[in-house]
Write a protein that holds these residues in place. Sequence first.
Motif, PDB file in Angstrom:
ATOM      1  N   VAL A  66       6.616   5.253   1.459  1.00  0.00           N
ATOM      2  CA  VAL A  66       7.137   5.652   0.158  1.00  0.00           C
ATOM      3  C   VAL A  66       6.177   5.218  -0.941  1.00  0.00           C
ATOM      4  O   VAL A  66       5.826   4.035  -1.047  1.00  0.00           O
ATOM      5  N   ALA A  67       5.764   6.173  -1.758  1.00  0.00           N
ATOM      6  CA  ALA A  67       4.863   5.894  -2.869  1.00  0.00           C
ATOM      7  C   ALA A  67       5.630   5.196  -3.991  1.00  0.00           C
ATOM      8  O   ALA A  67       6.835   5.378  -4.143  1.00  0.00           O
ATOM      9  N   GLU A  95      -3.020  10.417   4.919  1.00  0.00           N
ATOM     10  CA  GLU A  95      -3.328  10.987   3.612  1.00  0.00           C
ATOM     11  C   GLU A  95      -2.160  10.733   2.670  1.00  0.00           C
ATOM     12  O   GLU A  95      -1.001  10.879   3.037  1.00  0.00           O
ATOM     13  N   PHE A  96      -2.495  10.355   1.441  1.00  0.00           N
ATOM     14  CA  PHE A  96      -1.484  10.113   0.426  1.00  0.00           C
ATOM     15  C   PHE A  96      -0.962  11.439  -0.097  1.00  0.00           C
ATOM     16  O   PHE A  96      -1.558  12.488   0.117  1.00  0.00           O
ATOM     17  N   TRP A  97       0.116  11.425  -0.850  1.00  0.00           N
ATOM     18  CA  TRP A  97       0.828  12.640  -1.248  1.00  0.00           C
ATOM     19  C   TRP A  97       0.109  13.524  -2.260  1.00  0.00           C
ATOM     20  O   TRP A  97       0.477  14.667  -2.435  1.00  0.00           O
ATOM     21  N   HIS A  98      -0.885  13.016  -2.929  1.00  0.00           N
ATOM     22  CA  HIS A  98      -1.574  13.899  -3.885  1.00  0.00           C
ATOM     23  C   HIS A  98      -3.051  13.546  -3.964  1.00  0.00           C
ATOM     24  O   HIS A  98      -3.482  12.480  -3.557  1.00  0.00           O
ATOM     25  N   GLY A  99      -3.808  14.474  -4.469  1.00  0.00           N
ATOM     26  CA  GLY A  99      -5.240  14.264  -4.623  1.00  0.00           C
ATOM     27  C   GLY A  99      -5.693  14.676  -6.003  1.00  0.00           C
ATOM     28  O   GLY A  99      -4.889  15.014  -6.868  1.00  0.00           O
ATOM     29  N   HIS A 100      -6.991  14.620  -6.181  1.00  0.00           N
ATOM     30  CA  HIS A 100      -7.592  14.930  -7.482  1.00  0.00           C
ATOM     31  C   HIS A 100      -8.801  15.819  -7.248  1.00  0.00           C
ATOM     32  O   HIS A 100      -9.790  15.377  -6.674  1.00  0.00           O
ATOM     33  N   GLY A 101      -8.705  17.067  -7.676  1.00  0.00           N
ATOM     34  CA  GLY A 101      -9.847  17.977  -7.564  1.00  0.00           C
ATOM     35  C   GLY A 101     -10.399  18.069  -6.154  1.00  0.00           C
ATOM     36  O   GLY A 101     -11.599  18.034  -5.966  1.00  0.00           O
ATOM     37  N   THR A 108      -4.631   3.238   5.229  1.00  0.00           N
ATOM     38  CA  THR A 108      -4.767   2.893   6.633  1.00  0.00           C
ATOM     39  C   THR A 108      -3.683   1.884   6.995  1.00  0.00           C
ATOM     40  O   THR A 108      -3.519   0.861   6.324  1.00  0.00           O
ATOM     41  N   ILE A 109      -2.956   2.191   8.068  1.00  0.00           N
ATOM     42  CA  ILE A 109      -1.970   1.251   8.588  1.00  0.00           C
ATOM     43  C   ILE A 109      -2.653   0.515   9.735  1.00  0.00           C
ATOM     44  O   ILE A 109      -3.076   1.126  10.721  1.00  0.00           O
ATOM     45  N   THR A 110      -2.782  -0.781   9.586  1.00  0.00           N
ATOM     46  CA  THR A 110      -3.507  -1.606  10.548  1.00  0.00           C
ATOM     47  C   THR A 110      -2.543  -2.280  11.535  1.00  0.00           C
ATOM     48  O   THR A 110      -1.325  -2.318  11.289  1.00  0.00           O
ATOM     49  N   ILE A 125       1.115  -1.379   1.260  1.00  0.00           N
ATOM     50  CA  ILE A 125      -0.241  -0.917   1.548  1.00  0.00           C
ATOM     51  C   ILE A 125      -0.794  -0.270   0.276  1.00  0.00           C
ATOM     52  O   ILE A 125      -0.062   0.388  -0.457  1.00  0.00           O
ATOM     53  N   GLU A 126      -2.089  -0.445   0.043  1.00  0.00           N
ATOM     54  CA  GLU A 126      -2.733   0.186  -1.108  1.00  0.00           C
ATOM     55  C   GLU A 126      -3.602   1.337  -0.618  1.00  0.00           C
ATOM     56  O   GLU A 126      -4.225   1.259   0.435  1.00  0.00           O
ATOM     57  N   THR A 127      -3.658   2.395  -1.408  1.00  0.00           N
ATOM     58  CA  THR A 127      -4.463   3.568  -1.054  1.00  0.00           C
ATOM     59  C   THR A 127      -5.921   3.349  -1.451  1.00  0.00           C
ATOM     60  O   THR A 127      -6.258   2.406  -2.173  1.00  0.00           O
ATOM     61  N   THR A 128      -6.744   4.292  -1.030  1.00  0.00           N
ATOM     62  CA  THR A 128      -8.128   4.306  -1.484  1.00  0.00           C
ATOM     63  C   THR A 128      -8.144   4.688  -2.965  1.00  0.00           C
ATOM     64  O   THR A 128      -7.200   5.284  -3.484  1.00  0.00           O
ATOM     65  N   THR A 129      -9.226   4.355  -3.613  1.00  0.00           N
ATOM     66  CA  THR A 129      -9.390   4.685  -5.030  1.00  0.00           C
ATOM     67  C   THR A 129      -9.984   6.082  -5.164  1.00  0.00           C
ATOM     68  O   THR A 129     -10.974   6.417  -4.514  1.00  0.00           O
TER      69      THR A 129
END
Length: 161
Positions: A66-67, A95-101, A108-110, A125-129
């Motif tokens: 959940v975001a 993959e997270f729920w949205h992207g940019h361009g 990653t779930i470890t 968990i934190e997403t990539t930037t």
Amino acid sequence: MNKKTDQNHSVSRRQFLVRVASCAAGAALLPVLDSCGPAIDGVVSGRELGSAGDDQFVTLYDTYAVATYYDGGIGPTTGTVTVAMVDANAESKMEFWHGHGGKSHHYTITPAHFQSIRDLKKTWIETTTVDGHAHKLFIDPVDPQWRVPGAKPVRIKKSRP
């Protein structure tokens, strides 16, 4: 002491002993009665499977990641974490729920995250930037509101080597 008073005390003592014996017999049966019956939706007599002193196993359900928003609010779901994934204990890229361009956030779930889930802890968990920011999400193996609809309880080993 008269005979009537003595009889009353004898009867009271007798009743007391019968009641004590009945309580002791009933108390001895409680653990047996509590473990009887089929599991209904992962619950046996009001307890989750694996919670009856069996520390080697845990019951989990497929659940959503959940975001969350910057203000701490709850965002959309962003992937399904299956019990099979948790049980496999292998690093999983999502993959997270949205992207940019055309560039998406990922997370990653470890194995450490999977162990936290098997320990029934809400796992962050934190997403990539991407585009100068990242997001936080959580996986909550306890709260039923985050379970995938229709998910069945699955019992797995609680820890991995």
